[in-house]
Design an enzyme around this catalytic site. Structure first.
Site, mmCIF file in Angstrom:
data_model
loop_
_atom_site.group_PDB
_atom_site.id
_atom_site.type_symbol
_atom_site.label_atom_id
_atom_site.label_comp_id
_atom_site.label_asym_id
_atom_site.label_seq_id
_atom_site.Cartn_x
_atom_site.Cartn_y
_atom_site.Cartn_z
ATOM 1 N N CYS A 43 0.835 -1.198 0.000
ATOM 2 C CA CYS A 43 0.000 0.000 0.000
ATOM 3 C C CYS A 43 0.874 1.255 0.000
ATOM 4 C CB CYS A 43 -0.908 0.002 1.230
ATOM 5 S SG CYS A 43 -2.077 1.386 1.270
ATOM 6 N N ASP A 45 0.347 3.826 1.640
ATOM 7 C CA ASP A 45 0.258 4.451 2.963
ATOM 8 C C ASP A 45 1.661 4.765 3.497
ATOM 9 O OD1 ASP A 45 0.042 4.695 5.923
ATOM 10 O OD2 ASP A 45 -2.048 4.157 5.592
ATOM 11 N N ARG A 47 2.767 5.078 6.320
ATOM 12 C CA ARG A 47 3.149 4.388 7.554
ATOM 13 C C ARG A 47 3.612 2.956 7.300
ATOM 14 N NH1 ARG A 47 -2.617 5.063 10.179
ATOM 15 N NH2 ARG A 47 -3.048 4.402 8.025
ATOM 16 N N HIS A 99 -2.376 -3.936 5.014
ATOM 17 C CA HIS A 99 -2.196 -3.530 6.418
ATOM 18 C C HIS A 99 -3.543 -3.239 7.050
ATOM 19 C CE1 HIS A 99 -2.795 0.932 5.984
ATOM 20 N NE2 HIS A 99 -2.508 0.647 4.728
ATOM 21 N N CYS A 102 -6.414 0.020 6.820
ATOM 22 C CA CYS A 102 -6.134 0.608 5.502
ATOM 23 C C CYS A 102 -7.250 1.573 5.099
ATOM 24 C CB CYS A 102 -6.005 -0.494 4.457
ATOM 25 S SG CYS A 102 -5.640 0.117 2.797
#
Length: 203
Positions: A43, A45, A47, A99, A102
């Protein structure tokens, strides 16, 4: 405007200096070639930094990231990465890594309209529809969304494994396994969903 990025440039120089101090030939080896054994499909993302999560250096992990870690068979970007990883780099493991928590997975099923990303997230709505009964039986919404994250990873593993590039590589006898993992932001740990596929007849 340029001054806003000065801290990033300074960070870069400090990082490069640290790398050379610890390993004088580090960048010379990187320039020579990349020989990663792993392709990470994860992803976007911020993080979920691929290399850091599995503690690998640059050169050890080939990475493709997008919103909600999808492997859509019609996406030329993903397919180009997959073909390069399989045919040129000859990776041995493909990791589809979702994750928990999400935002893309949540956005796919919250009923709001956001524009182009709604089209991108459509495969997740399909996964939800196919598993509606099971998912709707989970009363806690965050827990339901986390299960949808897992189901999405499982679907993307199937997408990767059924792709013609993988099928042809397996037919040639290439040793490649596709894995499905989910990363937890809460503790930094990955969970193997145990849906690995290692040949065209594994599924």
């Amino acid at each position: 405007m340029g001054k806003m990025l000065d801290n990033l440039k300074a960070n870069n120089r400090a990082w490069a200096t640290r790398k050379v101090a610890a390993d004088p030939d580090f960048f010379k080896r990187l320039v020579a070639q990349q020989t990663p054994e792993y392709l990470w499909i994860g992803c976007s993302d911020s993080r979920v930094p691929a290399n850091e999560i599995v503690d690998l250096d640059p050169g050890e992990l080939f990475v493709h990231r997008n919103v909600a870690n999808l492997a859509p068979p019609q996406d030329a970007n993903y397919l180009s990465v997959l073909q390069f990883a399989v045919d040129v780099l000859k990776v041995k493991h493909i990791l589809v890594v979702g994750h928990y928590g999400c935002g893309g997975v949540a956005a796919a099923v919250d009923g709001q309209r956001r524009g182009l990303v709604d089209h991108w997230l459509h495969p997740i709505r399909e996964v939800y529809a196919e598993n509606r009964e099971t998912l709707e039986a989970i009363a806690d919404r965050p827990a339901m969304l986390n299960r949808l994250c897992e189901l999405n990873v499982m679907r993307q593993v199937k997408n990767v494994a059924s792709d013609v590039f993988l099928q042809e590589a397996w037919a040639r006898g290439q040793d490649i396994t596709v894995h499905g993992w989910v990363y937890s932001l809460e503790n930094g740990l990955v969970t193997d969903l145990n849906v690995s596929i290692a040949s065209s007849d594994s599924g």
